[in-house]
Design a protein around this motif. Structure first.
Motif, short mmCIF file in Angstrom:
data_model
loop_
_atom_site.label_atom_id
_atom_site.label_comp_id
_atom_site.label_asym_id
_atom_site.label_seq_id
_atom_site.Cartn_x
_atom_site.Cartn_y
_atom_site.Cartn_z
N UNK A 231 -14.78 -9.74 -23.42
CA UNK A 231 -13.87 -8.80 -24.05
C UNK A 231 -12.90 -8.17 -23.05
N UNK A 232 -13.32 -8.10 -21.80
CA UNK A 232 -12.50 -7.46 -20.76
C UNK A 232 -11.22 -8.25 -20.52
N UNK A 233 -10.15 -7.53 -20.20
CA UNK A 233 -8.95 -8.19 -19.71
C UNK A 233 -9.28 -8.83 -18.37
N UNK A 234 -8.57 -9.90 -18.03
CA UNK A 234 -8.74 -10.53 -16.73
C UNK A 234 -8.58 -9.43 -15.68
N UNK A 235 -9.45 -9.36 -14.69
CA UNK A 235 -9.57 -8.19 -13.82
C UNK A 235 -8.28 -7.83 -13.08
N UNK A 236 -7.54 -8.79 -12.56
CA UNK A 236 -6.30 -8.47 -11.86
C UNK A 236 -5.25 -7.92 -12.82
N UNK A 237 -5.20 -8.50 -13.99
CA UNK A 237 -4.25 -8.04 -15.01
C UNK A 237 -4.61 -6.63 -15.46
N UNK A 238 -5.88 -6.40 -15.72
CA UNK A 238 -6.32 -5.07 -16.15
C UNK A 238 -5.94 -4.01 -15.12
N UNK A 239 -6.06 -4.33 -13.84
CA UNK A 239 -5.76 -3.35 -12.79
C UNK A 239 -4.28 -2.98 -12.74
N UNK A 240 -3.43 -3.79 -13.34
CA UNK A 240 -1.98 -3.53 -13.32
C UNK A 240 -1.51 -2.72 -14.53
N UNK A 241 -2.40 -2.46 -15.48
CA UNK A 241 -2.00 -1.81 -16.73
C UNK A 241 -2.73 -0.48 -16.85
N UNK A 242 -1.97 0.56 -17.17
CA UNK A 242 -2.56 1.89 -17.35
C UNK A 242 -3.58 1.84 -18.49
#
Length: 185
Positions: free
Chosen positions: A87-98
């Protein structure tokens, strides 16, 4: 809005990026594909080309009873179960989004996202670009929903930052979006 939107130039509009469902289950998990894996770096580069406050993301969100849902009956593959790794966003992508810019959606298209952007567009004219997964399901659903909520807003999709369930379905979805006045780049 004091100025009629049709007279605004694209340069005077706030550019917004929507990252649709770049989740582990759609990249390399339960419903992953090599095409989805191949766009991850392009999506990361695209996100970096926008200011952080101009990036929103959706997250496909299902519950443990997914197989009992209508979608689960048509696609009997448990995926994006809330709280799971998939369910999690891909970790690098998630870190770029508030975190407050990530919207959980229980269906293909997000009415909440469309409402948020429609409200924002009333205050400041928008130019919206979409990227993500899957072109033929959630990307096209959100693009069409946004067009319905905001018919005069320029909406585009970067085809190089999207992947479909199959290449044929990806191309068909792009053609559907073109037919509905969504610019495909």
């Amino acid at each position: 809005m004091p100025i009629c939107q049709k007279y605004l130039t694209l340069d005077s509009m706030r550019k917004i990026l929507l990252v649709i469902d770049m989740q582990n289950d759609f990249i390399d998990g339960a419903l992953g594909t090599k095409e989805a894996v191949a766009i991850v770096e392009k999506v990361k580069a695209k996100i970096q080309s926008y200011p952080r406050e101009a990036v929103f993301a959706t997250r496909d969100t299902h519950q443990k009873n997914y197989l009992e849902s209508q979608e689960g009956k048509f696609l009997p593959v448990p995926h994006c179960i809330e709280g799971s790794e998939g369910w999690q966003l891909q970790k690098d992508i998630e870190s770029m989004i508030a975190p407050e810019a990530i919207i959980n959606k229980p269906s293909f298209g997000s009415v909440e996202l469309a409402r948020r952007l429609s409200d924002l567009n009333k205050r400041e004219p928008l130019d919206v670009e979409l990227v993500g997964l899957c072109t033929d399901i959630c990307v096209v659903s959100n693009a069409l929903l946004l067009k319905a909520f905001m018919p005069e807003v320029p909406i585009s999709v970067d085809s190089s930052c999207c992947a479909g369930v199959t290449q044929e379905k990806h191309l068909a979805a792009l053609e559907t979006m073109r037919s509905c006045q969504i610019q495909v780049i």
